[in-house]
Motif scaffolding. Structure first.
Motif, PDB file in Angstrom:
ATOM      1  N   GLY A 178       1.422  10.150  -7.874  1.00  0.00           N
ATOM      2  CA  GLY A 178       1.804  10.367  -9.259  1.00  0.00           C
ATOM      3  C   GLY A 178       2.959   9.474  -9.688  1.00  0.00           C
ATOM      4  O   GLY A 178       3.644   8.869  -8.847  1.00  0.00           O
ATOM      5  N   ALA A 179       3.147   9.373 -11.005  1.00  0.00           N
ATOM      6  CA  ALA A 179       4.278   8.596 -11.529  1.00  0.00           C
ATOM      7  C   ALA A 179       5.577   9.135 -10.935  1.00  0.00           C
ATOM      8  O   ALA A 179       5.776  10.343 -10.868  1.00  0.00           O
ATOM      9  CB  ALA A 179       4.301   8.677 -13.052  1.00  0.00           C
ATOM     10  N   GLY A 180       6.449   8.231 -10.514  1.00  0.00           N
ATOM     11  CA  GLY A 180       7.698   8.640  -9.895  1.00  0.00           C
ATOM     12  C   GLY A 180       7.661   8.570  -8.385  1.00  0.00           C
ATOM     13  O   GLY A 180       8.707   8.584  -7.726  1.00  0.00           O
ATOM     14  N   HIS A 181       6.462   8.484  -7.815  1.00  0.00           N
ATOM     15  CA  HIS A 181       6.347   8.366  -6.353  1.00  0.00           C
ATOM     16  C   HIS A 181       6.730   6.944  -5.941  1.00  0.00           C
ATOM     17  O   HIS A 181       6.565   5.990  -6.708  1.00  0.00           O
ATOM     18  CB  HIS A 181       4.915   8.665  -5.911  1.00  0.00           C
ATOM     19  CG  HIS A 181       4.767   8.865  -4.441  1.00  0.00           C
ATOM     20  ND1 HIS A 181       4.618   7.812  -3.554  1.00  0.00           N
ATOM     21  CD2 HIS A 181       4.755   9.998  -3.693  1.00  0.00           C
ATOM     22  CE1 HIS A 181       4.518   8.289  -2.323  1.00  0.00           C
ATOM     23  NE2 HIS A 181       4.589   9.611  -2.383  1.00  0.00           N
ATOM     24  N   ARG A 200       4.493  12.431   2.095  1.00  0.00           N
ATOM     25  CA  ARG A 200       4.070  13.831   2.073  1.00  0.00           C
ATOM     26  C   ARG A 200       2.648  13.916   1.509  1.00  0.00           C
ATOM     27  O   ARG A 200       2.381  13.414   0.428  1.00  0.00           O
ATOM     28  CB  ARG A 200       5.038  14.662   1.237  1.00  0.00           C
ATOM     29  CG  ARG A 200       6.362  14.945   1.933  1.00  0.00           C
ATOM     30  CD  ARG A 200       7.399  15.538   1.000  1.00  0.00           C
ATOM     31  NE  ARG A 200       7.898  14.515   0.083  1.00  0.00           N
ATOM     32  CZ  ARG A 200       8.991  14.665  -0.673  1.00  0.00           C
ATOM     33  NH1 ARG A 200       9.664  15.797  -0.635  1.00  0.00           N
ATOM     34  NH2 ARG A 200       9.380  13.695  -1.472  1.00  0.00           N
ATOM     35  N   PHE A 201       1.804  14.592   2.264  1.00  0.00           N
ATOM     36  CA  PHE A 201       0.375  14.617   1.942  1.00  0.00           C
ATOM     37  C   PHE A 201      -0.067  16.029   1.586  1.00  0.00           C
ATOM     38  O   PHE A 201       0.307  17.000   2.251  1.00  0.00           O
ATOM     39  CB  PHE A 201      -0.433  14.117   3.151  1.00  0.00           C
ATOM     40  CG  PHE A 201      -1.916  14.094   2.925  1.00  0.00           C
ATOM     41  CD1 PHE A 201      -2.540  13.031   2.289  1.00  0.00           C
ATOM     42  CD2 PHE A 201      -2.705  15.159   3.359  1.00  0.00           C
ATOM     43  CE1 PHE A 201      -3.911  13.009   2.097  1.00  0.00           C
ATOM     44  CE2 PHE A 201      -4.078  15.157   3.163  1.00  0.00           C
ATOM     45  CZ  PHE A 201      -4.684  14.080   2.537  1.00  0.00           C
ATOM     46  N   SER A 236       3.440  15.662  -9.495  1.00  0.00           N
ATOM     47  CA  SER A 236       4.890  15.871  -9.352  1.00  0.00           C
ATOM     48  C   SER A 236       5.604  14.610  -8.892  1.00  0.00           C
ATOM     49  O   SER A 236       6.826  14.496  -8.997  1.00  0.00           O
ATOM     50  CB  SER A 236       5.161  16.997  -8.349  1.00  0.00           C
ATOM     51  OG  SER A 236       4.932  16.558  -7.011  1.00  0.00           O
ATOM     52  N   GLY A 237       4.832  13.653  -8.357  1.00  0.00           N
ATOM     53  CA  GLY A 237       5.436  12.433  -7.839  1.00  0.00           C
ATOM     54  C   GLY A 237       5.973  12.589  -6.435  1.00  0.00           C
ATOM     55  O   GLY A 237       6.607  11.670  -5.909  1.00  0.00           O
ATOM     56  N   GLN A 258      -2.009   7.121  -9.979  1.00  0.00           N
ATOM     57  CA  GLN A 258      -2.482   5.790  -9.587  1.00  0.00           C
ATOM     58  C   GLN A 258      -3.166   5.850  -8.236  1.00  0.00           C
ATOM     59  O   GLN A 258      -2.711   6.543  -7.318  1.00  0.00           O
ATOM     60  CB  GLN A 258      -1.290   4.829  -9.507  1.00  0.00           C
ATOM     61  CG  GLN A 258      -1.613   3.447  -8.968  1.00  0.00           C
ATOM     62  CD  GLN A 258      -0.367   2.622  -8.766  1.00  0.00           C
ATOM     63  OE1 GLN A 258       0.361   2.354  -9.727  1.00  0.00           O
ATOM     64  NE2 GLN A 258      -0.090   2.227  -7.528  1.00  0.00           N
ATOM     65  N   ALA A 259      -4.279   5.119  -8.110  1.00  0.00           N
ATOM     66  CA  ALA A 259      -4.963   5.026  -6.823  1.00  0.00           C
ATOM     67  C   ALA A 259      -4.159   4.125  -5.898  1.00  0.00           C
ATOM     68  O   ALA A 259      -3.649   3.075  -6.309  1.00  0.00           O
ATOM     69  CB  ALA A 259      -6.365   4.478  -7.010  1.00  0.00           C
ATOM     70  N   ILE A 260      -4.043   4.546  -4.635  1.00  0.00           N
ATOM     71  CA  ILE A 260      -3.289   3.789  -3.637  1.00  0.00           C
ATOM     72  C   ILE A 260      -4.275   2.976  -2.800  1.00  0.00           C
ATOM     73  O   ILE A 260      -5.140   3.545  -2.124  1.00  0.00           O
ATOM     74  CB  ILE A 260      -2.499   4.736  -2.712  1.00  0.00           C
ATOM     75  CG1 ILE A 260      -1.559   5.628  -3.525  1.00  0.00           C
ATOM     76  CG2 ILE A 260      -1.729   3.955  -1.662  1.00  0.00           C
ATOM     77  CD1 ILE A 260      -0.956   6.763  -2.720  1.00  0.00           C
TER      78      ILE A 260
END
Length: 302
Positions: A178-181, A200-201, A236-237, A258-260
């Motif tokens: 998420g945004a912020g990660h 963290r997964f 939550s990021g 976003q896809a990683i």
């Protein structure tokens, strides 16, 4: 006990009480007051000559005999519904009930044939009451085995004896943040295996084995039972996790997810039609399954 219309009414009350685990849910389903439900239950116990459940300050609980009567009642109503559907089909009309199970958050899947199959089925001459139930794969399997579902569509990581599975299509899942990660906005090449292992997964409990095989070593920090809960944690990021591409697309387009490294972290899962493996399905179930297959075949060539 000779079964007549009065007994069937009492059995329906007992069935509702057993299915809902008490008076509140049965009251909502049947539109009867708790006192009326209690009277009907007592009358049934009197006619059967046995105590079916314990009720009082300790709550509602079926006795051992009550559990067995509950199973017998479900078989009885399934047989009655099948008889009603089959005799109605002789008049050229579909009649009865159709209960369909689904896994959660599939409404965003444009490849899903459910909506189009329902539209096709509703175009037929029918007086069928539809019920759609959303549950985890294990819950859907259990409901198919005990007769609460006529069919289910979803991903079933574990196949169980007594249920037949027919693959419809495949679903693509990607790893998201998420945004912020810390991974958000980074190219896949800049995220190595060490960074992934420290992230963290969050995963759905029923798909953890599949996820771990795809991602490798990871810090498993949270577990959820459905996709919406998983999406909250990813948004939550603070967490990364696998989500179906169709479900995450809206969040990604809004810049919230976003896809990683999609070229490295991609999963495909089989979406299947699951049906009870014993007994012959009635005309209503057979017709809907045929509609589902035809719609699914048409979607496959689009």
């Amino acid at each position: 006990m000779n079964v007549d219309n009065i007994d069937l009414r009492l059995l329906r009350v007992f069935h509702a009480l057993a299915e809902h685990g008490g008076f509140a849910g049965a009251q909502a389903e049947l539109g009867l007051t708790p006192s009326t439900l209690s009277i009907h239950l007592s009358n049934l116990e009197q006619r059967l000559g046995m105590v079916l459940c314990e009720r009082g300050r300790g709550g509602f609980r079926l006795t051992d005999k009550g559990e067995r009567v509950h199973l017998a009642t479900k078989r009885l109503f399934t047989a009655l519904e099948g008889f009603r559907a089959e005799t109605a089909s002789l008049r050229g009309k579909l009649v009865g009930e159709l209960t369909i199970g689904l896994v959660d958050s599939t409404v965003t899947d444009q490849r899903s044939p459910i909506a189009a199959a329902i539209r096709r089925f509703e175009g037929r001459d029918n007086d069928v009451h539809l019920r759609l139930i959303v549950d985890r794969p294990a819950g859907l399997n259990h409901a198919l085995l005990d007769g609460r579902l006529n069919l289910a569509v979803g991903i079933f990581p574990r196949h169980v004896a007594g249920v037949e599975y027919e693959t419809l299509y495949t679903e693509r899942s990607l790893l998201y943040c998420g945004a912020g990660h810390e991974f958000f906005g980074k190219p896949g090449a800049g995220i190595d295996a060490l960074a992934i292992s420290r992230a963290r997964f969050v995963g759905r409990a029923y798909n953890l084995e599949r996820d771990f095989n795809a991602i490798g070593r990871v810090l498993h920090k949270a577990s959820v039972e459905n996709m919406e809960a998983q999406a909250h944690l990813i948004l939550s990021g603070s967490f990364i996790g696998f989500l179906p591409e169709h479900y995450a697309r809206g969040f990604a387009e809004a810049g919230r997810m976003q896809a990683i490294a999609p070229e490295r972290f991609e999963l495909t899962s089989e979406v299947a039609l699951a049906t009870p493996g014993v007994g012959k399905p009635n005309m209503v179930v057979r017709t809907f399954c045929d509609d589902l297959r035809q719609v699914n075949a048409a979607l496959a060539v689009c």
